[in-house]
Design a protein around this motif. Sequence first.
Motif, short mmCIF file in Angstrom:
data_model
loop_
_atom_site.label_atom_id
_atom_site.label_comp_id
_atom_site.label_asym_id
_atom_site.label_seq_id
_atom_site.Cartn_x
_atom_site.Cartn_y
_atom_site.Cartn_z
N PHE A 1 41.59 41.21 34.00
CA PHE A 1 41.21 40.57 35.27
C PHE A 1 40.33 41.51 36.10
O PHE A 1 39.34 41.08 36.70
CB PHE A 1 42.46 40.19 36.06
CG PHE A 1 42.16 39.58 37.40
CD1 PHE A 1 41.74 38.26 37.50
CD2 PHE A 1 42.31 40.32 38.57
CE1 PHE A 1 41.46 37.70 38.74
CE2 PHE A 1 42.03 39.77 39.81
CZ PHE A 1 41.59 38.45 39.89
N VAL A 3 36.51 40.64 37.27
CA VAL A 3 36.09 40.62 38.67
C VAL A 3 34.85 41.50 38.87
O VAL A 3 33.86 41.08 39.50
CB VAL A 3 37.24 41.08 39.59
CG1 VAL A 3 36.72 41.32 41.01
CG2 VAL A 3 38.35 40.05 39.61
N THR A 10 31.81 40.04 36.77
CA THR A 10 31.33 38.78 37.34
C THR A 10 30.55 39.02 38.62
O THR A 10 29.51 38.40 38.86
CB THR A 10 32.52 37.83 37.62
OG1 THR A 10 33.21 37.57 36.40
CG2 THR A 10 32.03 36.51 38.21
N THR A 11 31.05 39.93 39.46
CA THR A 11 30.33 40.28 40.68
C THR A 11 28.94 40.82 40.37
O THR A 11 27.95 40.42 41.00
CB THR A 11 31.13 41.31 41.49
OG1 THR A 11 32.43 40.80 41.79
CG2 THR A 11 30.41 41.66 42.79
#
Length: 224
Positions: free
Chosen positions: A197, A201, A204-205
């Motif tokens: 995860f 995060v 993806t950012t």
Amino acid sequence: MPYQWDFGTIFRKWDALLTGTLSSLELTFWCIILAIPLGLAIGLMRMSGFWPLQIVGRIFVDFFRTSAVLVLMLWFYFALPVLAGVEISPFEAALLAIGLQSAAYFSEIFRGAVSSISQQQWEAAAALGIHRLHALRYVILPQAIRRMIPVSFNLLITIFKSTSIAAAIAFGELTYQASIMTSSTYRPIETYTVVAFIYVVIITTCSFLVRYLEDRFSIERLGR
């Protein structure tokens, strides 16, 4: 019997995950610091009219682009100290392996960006009496760098993902911290779920930023 999830045990050790995340980001930062200027230098060597520099640059690019980063990392960590008689920390071995390989990729990005600039730009600079090196610095490079930015960010994401391989030489990045936590909590599913995860995060950012830059620079080019 269904699996009983227990994330509480993992979150109680959040400091280890934070330390690992920061170590991964630190390694990524220094790999970028090494890769970008070295990649620019190698790219210039590839485009040089001096053939010995072209050959050296080609050998560098071909060697590091075709090498497995894990093998490079293990070689720098285990073989280089024996051959050179110097101590190499896990961080330094990971930095050399990822940084040098990334420099090879950056050099090709740089070379492609410069080659994409119209030859008329060079001719116009020459017609104005501008030296070729000054033309490269003040006319060609500013345009090339703008074209490099989106694809370069994709490579930066790859660099961040590559830092997980440093767990193989016991560098305390995120994946290595996860393996330590697993041995003490006996909760590998929860541990690696949280780690996955965290990676998602961060990546993806960065991916959203890449898409924003691609859209912005494509619009600017269309507006010219």
